[in-house]
Every structure is written in C-alpha cells, then in structure tokens.
Design a protein around this motif. Structure first.
Motif, PDB file in Angstrom:
ATOM      1  N   GLY A   1     -36.111  18.915  -1.695  1.00  0.00           N
ATOM      2  CA  GLY A   1     -36.164  19.947  -2.725  1.00  0.00           C
ATOM      3  C   GLY A   1     -36.452  21.290  -2.084  1.00  0.00           C
ATOM      4  O   GLY A   1     -36.614  21.403  -0.869  1.00  0.00           O
TER       5      GLY A   1
ATOM      6  N   ARG B   1     -29.205  20.106  -9.835  1.00  0.00           N
ATOM      7  CA  ARG B   1     -29.644  19.021 -10.718  1.00  0.00           C
ATOM      8  C   ARG B   1     -30.876  19.458 -11.510  1.00  0.00           C
ATOM      9  O   ARG B   1     -31.063  19.047 -12.649  1.00  0.00           O
ATOM     10  CB  ARG B   1     -29.951  17.802  -9.839  1.00  0.00           C
ATOM     11  CG  ARG B   1     -30.507  16.613 -10.517  1.00  0.00           C
ATOM     12  CD  ARG B   1     -30.692  15.469  -9.554  1.00  0.00           C
ATOM     13  NE  ARG B   1     -31.593  15.828  -8.453  1.00  0.00           N
ATOM     14  CZ  ARG B   1     -31.844  15.059  -7.414  1.00  0.00           C
ATOM     15  NH1 ARG B   1     -31.264  13.883  -7.297  1.00  0.00           N
ATOM     16  NH2 ARG B   1     -32.677  15.439  -6.473  1.00  0.00           N
ATOM     17  N   ASP B   2     -31.716  20.303 -10.892  1.00  0.00           N
ATOM     18  CA  ASP B   2     -32.980  20.711 -11.502  1.00  0.00           C
ATOM     19  C   ASP B   2     -32.945  22.077 -12.165  1.00  0.00           C
ATOM     20  O   ASP B   2     -33.782  22.379 -13.012  1.00  0.00           O
ATOM     21  CB  ASP B   2     -34.097  20.724 -10.447  1.00  0.00           C
ATOM     22  CG  ASP B   2     -34.308  19.359  -9.827  1.00  0.00           C
ATOM     23  OD1 ASP B   2     -34.120  18.351 -10.536  1.00  0.00           O
ATOM     24  OD2 ASP B   2     -34.651  19.300  -8.635  1.00  0.00           O
ATOM     25  N   LYS B   3     -32.018  22.931 -11.727  1.00  0.00           N
ATOM     26  CA  LYS B   3     -31.969  24.277 -12.298  1.00  0.00           C
ATOM     27  C   LYS B   3     -30.557  24.822 -12.177  1.00  0.00           C
ATOM     28  O   LYS B   3     -29.778  24.365 -11.332  1.00  0.00           O
ATOM     29  CB  LYS B   3     -32.960  25.208 -11.597  1.00  0.00           C
ATOM     30  CG  LYS B   3     -32.553  25.618 -10.177  1.00  0.00           C
ATOM     31  CD  LYS B   3     -33.517  26.635  -9.610  1.00  0.00           C
ATOM     32  CE  LYS B   3     -32.955  27.341  -8.397  1.00  0.00           C
ATOM     33  NZ  LYS B   3     -32.025  28.408  -8.675  1.00  0.00           N
TER      34      LYS B   3
ATOM     35  N   SER C   1     -39.040  23.088  -2.447  1.00  0.00           N
ATOM     36  CA  SER C   1     -40.472  23.209  -2.643  1.00  0.00           C
ATOM     37  C   SER C   1     -41.068  24.535  -2.175  1.00  0.00           C
ATOM     38  O   SER C   1     -41.437  24.693  -1.018  1.00  0.00           O
ATOM     39  CB  SER C   1     -41.167  22.058  -1.926  1.00  0.00           C
ATOM     40  OG  SER C   1     -40.772  22.049  -0.568  1.00  0.00           O
TER      41      SER C   1
ATOM     42  N   ILE D   1     -30.053  20.828  -5.782  1.00  0.00           N
ATOM     43  CA  ILE D   1     -30.871  21.838  -6.469  1.00  0.00           C
ATOM     44  C   ILE D   1     -30.317  22.081  -7.869  1.00  0.00           C
ATOM     45  O   ILE D   1     -31.072  22.253  -8.828  1.00  0.00           O
ATOM     46  CB  ILE D   1     -30.926  23.144  -5.646  1.00  0.00           C
ATOM     47  CG1 ILE D   1     -31.805  22.931  -4.398  1.00  0.00           C
ATOM     48  CG2 ILE D   1     -31.457  24.307  -6.484  1.00  0.00           C
ATOM     49  CD1 ILE D   1     -31.754  24.069  -3.399  1.00  0.00           C
TER      50      ILE D   1
END
Length: 177
Positions: free
Chosen positions: A81, A118-120, A83, A116
C-alpha cells in the motif's frame, strides 16, 4: 551492438526499431549513433553507440520474460500500500521507475497504481502515470509474446479484473452474505 532493423527498447519511450547506424560530427567530435524510431509515436532518437547501455537501450524482452512480467503483475504479495507516502514522493519514485531499463520496474508502477485504485480514485497525475506504464508494458509484451498490443493490454487488465469491474465486486459481496 545492435543492428539495423533490430527492435530495441528505450526507457520511458518504448519499443523502437534501429533504422540506421551512422557517424556524425557532434561539436567537432565524431560519434557513431543509432538512429531509433519509436514505433508508438514515430519519434526518432539518436543514441550514441558507446553510451547506449548507460541510457538503458536494450533488446526487446523474449517470451519467457514476458510471461515472468505477467506473473509478477498477478502476484500481489509484495503490495504494502501507499502507507503514508505522499503523492509527490510516490510520483518521483514512479517516474524514476518508468525511466528504468528494467521492465519489472515499469510493471511495479502499473501494479501499484492498479492496487491503489482499489482503495481510492486515482488523481489525474496517477492516471497519467498508469496510462504511460500500461502503454510501455502492453507494447513490449505484444512483441515479447507475439500478440497485438490490444491483446497484451487485455491480458494485463484481466489480471486486475476484480479491481476494474464493479460487477465482479458486487457478485463477490453477495456471495459473502
């Protein structure tokens, strides 16, 4: 040394063909140059023969390496990720990797951006880098695997179908109920 007619890869530009090898006078010094035409955009590059390795000019990947890149893209175990990394730092890292002579570095950028997303929602800059990485990967895979570029792009996108297709995610969510 490359020969006339040979397919080569120039980092961040993609696959090209050596059209000529010629000697030119550059500022009073003689230099032997590869004249390379990039196939995707018809840009002509002049690469000094004695500096070709330093700039990353290399042969197009073979079938085995093409398969390895597809396997690398499919394997998500190394994704940690983004992070805490800010966009500027990631942008510099990704830009450097897109200029690398190692195709796996380019694949890394593509995989990271797919994951990435996938999350945003990706920013404009992230989408632009993703398109550049996809273009470089799909073009080289098309030559490595002897398929057309659209087929190569489809194969890569199929590896991330769970991210790209909302229907797949909805179907998976319903199975969990």
């Amino acid at each position: 040394m490359f020969s006339v007619g040979e397919l080569v890869v120039y980092p961040a530009q993609g696959v090209g063909r050596v059209e000529k090898i010629e000697e030119q006078d550059l500022g009073g010094a003689k230099a032997v140059l590869y004249i390379v035409r990039i196939l995707s955009n018809n840009v002509t590059l002049m690469v000094p023969v004695n500096n070709a390795d330093n700039v990353g000019l290399r042969p197009v990947s073979g079938k085995g390496q093409g398969q390895e890149i597809l396997s690398f893209l499919e394997d998500r175990s190394d994704f940690t990720g983004y992070s805490g990394q800010n966009w500027n730092r990631r942008y510099r890292e990704y830009s450097d990797k897109l200029k690398s002579k190692d195709l796996q570095d380019v694949a890394y950028v593509l995989k990271e951006l797919f994951l990435i997303s996938r999350d945003k929602e990706l920013s404009f800059g992230e989408r632009r880098l993703m398109e550049q990485a996809m273009g470089l990967i799909s073009m080289e895979l098309s030559y490595a695997l002897s398929i057309d570029q659209e087929e190569a792009k489809s194969r890569v996108e199929a590896l991330f179908a769970d991210i790209l297709s909302p229907e797949v995610q909805e179907h998976d969510d319903q199975e969990d109920i």
